[in-house]
Design a protein around this motif. Structure first.
Motif, PDB file in Angstrom:
ATOM      1  N   GLU A   1      42.647  13.696  48.591  1.00 46.92           N
ATOM      2  CA  GLU A   1      43.167  13.045  47.387  1.00 46.92           C
ATOM      3  C   GLU A   1      42.486  13.533  46.120  1.00 46.92           C
ATOM      4  O   GLU A   1      43.116  13.585  45.057  1.00 46.92           O
TER       5      GLU A   1
ATOM      6  N   GLU B   1      36.302  16.606  54.497  1.00 46.34           N
ATOM      7  CA  GLU B   1      36.813  15.394  53.864  1.00 46.34           C
ATOM      8  C   GLU B   1      36.450  14.163  54.680  1.00 46.34           C
ATOM      9  O   GLU B   1      36.346  14.224  55.916  1.00 46.34           O
TER      10      GLU B   1
ATOM     11  N   THR C   1      41.477  16.516  45.441  1.00 48.41           N
ATOM     12  CA  THR C   1      41.679  17.951  45.245  1.00 48.41           C
ATOM     13  C   THR C   1      42.606  18.214  44.069  1.00 48.41           C
ATOM     14  O   THR C   1      43.585  17.495  43.863  1.00 48.41           O
TER      15      THR C   1
ATOM     16  N   LEU D   1      46.013  18.133  51.678  1.00 45.81           N
ATOM     17  CA  LEU D   1      44.837  18.253  50.818  1.00 45.81           C
ATOM     18  C   LEU D   1      44.235  16.889  50.530  1.00 45.81           C
ATOM     19  O   LEU D   1      44.970  15.911  50.356  1.00 45.81           O
TER      20      LEU D   1
ATOM     21  N   TYR E   1      38.463  12.009  50.517  1.00 44.71           N
ATOM     22  CA  TYR E   1      37.851  12.810  49.468  1.00 44.71           C
ATOM     23  C   TYR E   1      36.971  13.868  50.126  1.00 44.71           C
ATOM     24  O   TYR E   1      36.565  13.725  51.290  1.00 44.71           O
TER      25      TYR E   1
ATOM     26  N   ARG F   1      51.223  24.432  46.652  1.00 43.84           N
ATOM     27  CA  ARG F   1      50.762  23.144  47.165  1.00 43.84           C
ATOM     28  C   ARG F   1      51.825  22.457  48.019  1.00 43.84           C
ATOM     29  O   ARG F   1      51.513  21.810  49.014  1.00 43.84           O
TER      30      ARG F   1
ATOM     31  N   THR G   1      44.044  12.431  55.562  1.00 45.38           N
ATOM     32  CA  THR G   1      43.609  13.257  54.432  1.00 45.38           C
ATOM     33  C   THR G   1      44.103  12.709  53.107  1.00 45.38           C
ATOM     34  O   THR G   1      43.417  12.804  52.087  1.00 45.38           O
TER      35      THR G   1
ATOM     36  N   ASN H   1      46.710  18.057  44.332  1.00 39.59           N
ATOM     37  CA  ASN H   1      46.933  17.672  45.730  1.00 39.59           C
ATOM     38  C   ASN H   1      48.400  17.312  45.960  1.00 39.59           C
ATOM     39  O   ASN H   1      49.140  16.979  45.042  1.00 39.59           O
ATOM     40  N   ASP H   2      48.811  17.387  47.215  1.00 41.05           N
ATOM     41  CA  ASP H   2      50.215  17.192  47.584  1.00 41.05           C
ATOM     42  C   ASP H   2      50.556  15.756  47.966  1.00 41.05           C
ATOM     43  O   ASP H   2      51.734  15.433  48.159  1.00 41.05           O
TER      44      ASP H   2
ATOM     45  N   SER I   1      49.181  14.107  53.802  1.00 37.66           N
ATOM     46  CA  SER I   1      48.985  15.259  52.919  1.00 37.66           C
ATOM     47  C   SER I   1      48.119  16.298  53.607  1.00 37.66           C
ATOM     48  O   SER I   1      47.376  15.998  54.544  1.00 37.66           O
TER      49      SER I   1
END
Length: 333
Positions: free
Chosen positions: A294, A197, A296, A292, A189, A55, A185, A299-300, A290
């Motif tokens: 939120e 997303e 996910t 990914l 969502y 991630r 991102t 996520n990162d 990020s």
């Protein structure tokens, strides 16, 4: 896990897994047996390597992992302590991160400091969390990012990053920092209807700070400034004008500008140009986001915010981009 030999010191990060809530998970059977009480049990295998490798794709040198055990810190034995000290002493890496439970984090820090006093060149940090890393909106990702950011700036020594200590440090830092939020991102969502997303209607960052980290600034509206909630590819010139107006208005605070990853390089370069032309004040502007959404799993985004806050106090005036454990001038992106 990687077996390490004590050769020349290496630039990078050695993560030593000792357990704690950060590596626990819910057990549905035990919850049923306990009539609804949350029951957390240690994972069979640590989830931290997956998070940092897949991630975060940790890029500050190399990252290596070792395991002592995955236990509640109240159950750490003398054998665990001996094994931990051995791994620290044999590690060739200059930065060492121990993930563990919070109950005895200060005791283990004191033990490491006593037993490794002869190690003058290592920066050692201990970190834990109140929620498992795998939980939605856990504090664990943020705590890992904040701690790793700090380890990259601290002098050699042994440091504990209990969630309470992180919270106090972040509250202090936020007195001189403003978030300028444009969406992206990190504030989105996954929308099954659209097949991609979509941004939330309003920023969830203040709510995350409140609920996950226990942080509520005295004046939240002074800290979290929402300009828009858009995919960065949809930002207009009017949005950009509002963004720069917020930056000018907050010229005495270092700025974390939250945006979509598609637009971050261009936004950062435009800020660099405008600083050179004195169209915006000289300041530390850090653009982050990020990869990914939120919502996910693992996520990162929270990690990236924690990392920036962990390092922002030492940053000099520049337009910078930060993602996944690195911060660099816009010219390098």
């Amino acid at each position: 896990m990687t077996k390490l030999q004590n050769n020349n010191k290496k630039r990078g990060l050695h993560v030593i897994v000792l357990g704690g809530t950060i590596d626990f998970e819910s057990n549905a059977f035990l919850e049923i047996e306990s009539k609804g009480f949350d029951m957390m049990v240690p994972r069979k295998h640590s989830i931290v390597p997956k998070f940092l490798n897949e991630r975060i794709a940790y890029s500050y040198g190399h990252v290596h992992f070792s395991r002592v055990d995955i236990v509640d810190s109240r159950n750490i034995t003398e054998k665990h302590k001996i094994k931990l000290i051995e791994k620290i002493e044999k590690s060739p890496f200059d930065h060492i991160l121990v993930t563990m439970g919070t109950k005895n984090i200060h005791k283990i820090r004191n033990l490491i400091e006593t037993k490794t006093s002869h190690l003058k060149d290592k920066v050692i940090g201990l970190v834990g969390s109140r929620q498992p890393l795998s939980n939605y909106q856990s504090d664990a990702g943020f705590n890992l990012g904040f701690t790793i950011g700090k380890l990259q700036t601290l002098k050699p020594g042994v440091y504990s990053f209990h969630p309470d200590k992180i919270r106090q440090s972040v509250i202090k830092t936020l007195k001189n920092v403003v978030f300028v939020i444009t969406g992206g991102t990190i504030e989105s969502y996954y929308d099954p209807g659209a097949g991609h997303e979509s941004p939330y209607q309003k920023s969830i960052i203040p709510d995350y700070f409140k609920k996950a980290l226990g942080i509520v600034p005295d004046e939240p509206n002074f800290v979290f400034r929402e300009v828009s909630m858009k995919d960065s590819r949809n930002l207009t010139q009017e949005d950009f004008s509002r963004l720069t107006a917020e930056s000018i208005k907050n010229k005495y605070k270092k700025q974390i500008i939250v945006a979509g990853t598609y637009g971050i390089p261009d936004l950062s370069r435009r800020y660099k140009y405008m600083m050179g032309k004195e169209l915006i004040p000289k300041n530390a502007y850090v653009f982050t986001g990020s990869m990914l959404p939120e919502d996910t799993y693992l996520n990162d985004g929270w990690y990236n915010l924690g990392y920036v806050i962990g390092k922002i106090e030492i940053l000099e005036d520049n337009s910078l981009v930060s993602m996944h454990s690195w911060i660099t001038p816009s010219s390098n992106v």
